[in-house]
Design a protein around this motif. Structure first.
Motif, PDB file in Angstrom:
ATOM      1  N   ILE A 119       0.840  -1.201   0.000  1.00 47.59           N
ATOM      2  CA  ILE A 119       0.000   0.000   0.000  1.00 47.59           C
ATOM      3  C   ILE A 119       0.877   1.253   0.000  1.00 47.59           C
ATOM      4  O   ILE A 119       0.635   2.196  -0.768  1.00 47.59           O
ATOM      5  CB  ILE A 119      -0.950   0.003   1.218  1.00 47.59           C
ATOM      6  CG1 ILE A 119      -2.008  -1.092   1.055  1.00 47.59           C
ATOM      7  CG2 ILE A 119      -1.618   1.369   1.381  1.00 47.59           C
ATOM      8  CD1 ILE A 119      -2.890  -1.287   2.277  1.00 47.59           C
ATOM      9  N   ALA A 120       1.894   1.288   0.852  1.00 50.13           N
ATOM     10  CA  ALA A 120       2.764   2.467   0.953  1.00 50.13           C
ATOM     11  C   ALA A 120       3.474   2.752  -0.367  1.00 50.13           C
ATOM     12  O   ALA A 120       3.552   3.910  -0.802  1.00 50.13           O
ATOM     13  CB  ALA A 120       3.781   2.270   2.074  1.00 50.13           C
ATOM     14  N   VAL A 121       3.985   1.710  -1.014  1.00 53.37           N
ATOM     15  CA  VAL A 121       4.688   1.891  -2.290  1.00 53.37           C
ATOM     16  C   VAL A 121       3.751   2.457  -3.351  1.00 53.37           C
ATOM     17  O   VAL A 121       4.094   3.411  -4.073  1.00 53.37           O
ATOM     18  CB  VAL A 121       5.283   0.547  -2.762  1.00 53.37           C
ATOM     19  CG1 VAL A 121       5.782   0.666  -4.207  1.00 53.37           C
ATOM     20  CG2 VAL A 121       6.433   0.127  -1.859  1.00 53.37           C
ATOM     21  N   ILE A 122       2.558   1.898  -3.448  1.00 44.82           N
ATOM     22  CA  ILE A 122       1.619   2.332  -4.485  1.00 44.82           C
ATOM     23  C   ILE A 122       1.096   3.744  -4.204  1.00 44.82           C
ATOM     24  O   ILE A 122       0.955   4.554  -5.124  1.00 44.82           O
ATOM     25  CB  ILE A 122       0.457   1.330  -4.608  1.00 44.82           C
ATOM     26  CG1 ILE A 122       0.978  -0.013  -5.128  1.00 44.82           C
ATOM     27  CG2 ILE A 122      -0.627   1.867  -5.550  1.00 44.82           C
ATOM     28  CD1 ILE A 122      -0.036  -1.132  -5.112  1.00 44.82           C
ATOM     29  N   LEU A 123       0.835   4.064  -2.947  1.00 46.02           N
ATOM     30  CA  LEU A 123       0.314   5.397  -2.631  1.00 46.02           C
ATOM     31  C   LEU A 123       1.339   6.490  -2.918  1.00 46.02           C
ATOM     32  O   LEU A 123       0.968   7.605  -3.302  1.00 46.02           O
ATOM     33  CB  LEU A 123      -0.143   5.461  -1.168  1.00 46.02           C
ATOM     34  CG  LEU A 123      -1.367   4.617  -0.809  1.00 46.02           C
ATOM     35  CD1 LEU A 123      -1.842   4.945   0.602  1.00 46.02           C
ATOM     36  CD2 LEU A 123      -2.506   4.803  -1.808  1.00 46.02           C
ATOM     37  N   GLN A 163       1.833  15.888  -1.648  1.00 48.80           N
ATOM     38  CA  GLN A 163       2.685  14.815  -2.172  1.00 48.80           C
ATOM     39  C   GLN A 163       3.886  14.590  -1.253  1.00 48.80           C
ATOM     40  O   GLN A 163       4.247  13.452  -0.955  1.00 48.80           O
ATOM     41  CB  GLN A 163       3.157  15.160  -3.589  1.00 48.80           C
ATOM     42  CG  GLN A 163       3.999  14.079  -4.239  1.00 48.80           C
ATOM     43  CD  GLN A 163       5.471  14.462  -4.356  1.00 48.80           C
ATOM     44  OE1 GLN A 163       5.887  15.531  -3.903  1.00 48.80           O
ATOM     45  NE2 GLN A 163       6.247  13.594  -4.961  1.00 48.80           N
ATOM     46  N   VAL A 164       4.491  15.669  -0.802  1.00 54.29           N
ATOM     47  CA  VAL A 164       5.643  15.578   0.102  1.00 54.29           C
ATOM     48  C   VAL A 164       5.242  14.886   1.404  1.00 54.29           C
ATOM     49  O   VAL A 164       5.962  13.998   1.904  1.00 54.29           O
ATOM     50  CB  VAL A 164       6.206  16.988   0.387  1.00 54.29           C
ATOM     51  CG1 VAL A 164       7.186  16.954   1.567  1.00 54.29           C
ATOM     52  CG2 VAL A 164       6.898  17.538  -0.846  1.00 54.29           C
ATOM     53  N   CYS A 218       4.576   7.519   4.059  1.00 54.50           N
ATOM     54  CA  CYS A 218       4.771   6.202   3.449  1.00 54.50           C
ATOM     55  C   CYS A 218       6.195   5.692   3.661  1.00 54.50           C
ATOM     56  O   CYS A 218       6.406   4.490   3.897  1.00 54.50           O
ATOM     57  CB  CYS A 218       4.445   6.255   1.957  1.00 54.50           C
ATOM     58  SG  CYS A 218       2.675   6.382   1.595  1.00 54.50           S
ATOM     59  N   ASP A 219       7.178   6.577   3.598  1.00 56.94           N
ATOM     60  CA  ASP A 219       8.556   6.169   3.850  1.00 56.94           C
ATOM     61  C   ASP A 219       8.734   5.703   5.293  1.00 56.94           C
ATOM     62  O   ASP A 219       9.484   4.751   5.565  1.00 56.94           O
ATOM     63  CB  ASP A 219       9.522   7.307   3.534  1.00 56.94           C
ATOM     64  CG  ASP A 219       9.730   7.508   2.040  1.00 56.94           C
ATOM     65  OD1 ASP A 219       9.471   6.562   1.270  1.00 56.94           O
ATOM     66  OD2 ASP A 219      10.145   8.618   1.643  1.00 56.94           O
TER      67      ASP A 219
END
Length: 217
Positions: free
Chosen positions: A153-157, A197-198, A204-205
């Motif tokens: 999920i984190a990668v795709i978001l 976005q930032v 997510c990171d």
């Protein structure tokens, strides 16, 4: 899946990321915005970070609500009430559905985005932060419903957030100062979308680097 201690880590990660992107955000806002977006974002980040350990001692719903109320009293311009609505909206939803699954977190995120839409009377396609937040919320709900892992999920978001930001480049603006510039805004990214976005990338990171989210061997 998330607690107040993790939320505090996200808060500090977001502050670091916003400060690191000062030049980009300020440049975008000078081009087509009011010129005060970065200042307000920085002020909000510093105010929330100032809550420090207070947040970790609160239940998650209360911590989110405290962030919302702090933003409401701290950030000037349009950003304050909008971001405050986001956190208060998340808090209300998680008060009903405990943050014990990706689906509940996704639903809370979506509720926060819906609160921004209602407060700002805005929708996707108007060259605002919502051009990042709406697709992220939609994809978050979809991925959670599919049972995707936290890592997936984190990668795709992150990718969805970047695509949402880039989509604002070709848009006309219908909100704020940029709405009076007509076709001159085409070719420019929206500063609010950049900030979102930032922030999404920063969170997510943090999720991707959290050992508790690593897949079992």
């Amino acid at each position: 899946m998330i607690n107040s201690e993790q939320l505090t880590h996200y808060v500090f990660a977001v502050r670091t990321a916003i400060l690191a992107n000062e030049a980009d955000i300020e440049c975008l806002d000078r081009d087509i915005g009011d010129g005060d977006h970065y200042i307000n974002m920085k002020r909000g980040c510093e105010a929330i970070a100032g809550l420090g350990e207070t947040l970790t001692k609160l239940p998650l719903v209360d911590a989110l609500n405290s962030i919302g109320m702090k933003l409401l009293s701290t950030i000037g311009g349009a950003s304050g009430p909008l971001f405050a609505s986001f956190f208060i909206g998340m808090s209300k939803t998680l008060k009903v559905n405990a943050p014990d699954s990706a689906m509940h977190i996704a639903a809370a995120f979506d509720a926060g985005v819906q609160a921004i839409m209602q407060r700002g009377k805005a929708q996707a396609g108007e060259k605002t932060m919502l051009d990042v937040l709406i697709p992220v919320a939609e994809q978050f709900n979809s991925l959670a419903a599919q049972g995707k892992s936290t890592q997936e999920i984190a990668v795709i978001l992150k990718q969805v957030a970047s695509e949402g930001l880039e989509s604002t480049r070709s848009m006309l603006a219908t909100k704020g100062r940029a709405s009076g510039l007509g076709e001159r805004v085409i070719g420019h990214l929206d500063a609010g979308a950049k900030s979102c976005q930032v922030m999404i990338h920063a969170v997510c990171d943090q999720v991707l680097n959290d050992p508790s989210n690593q897949p079992s061997p």
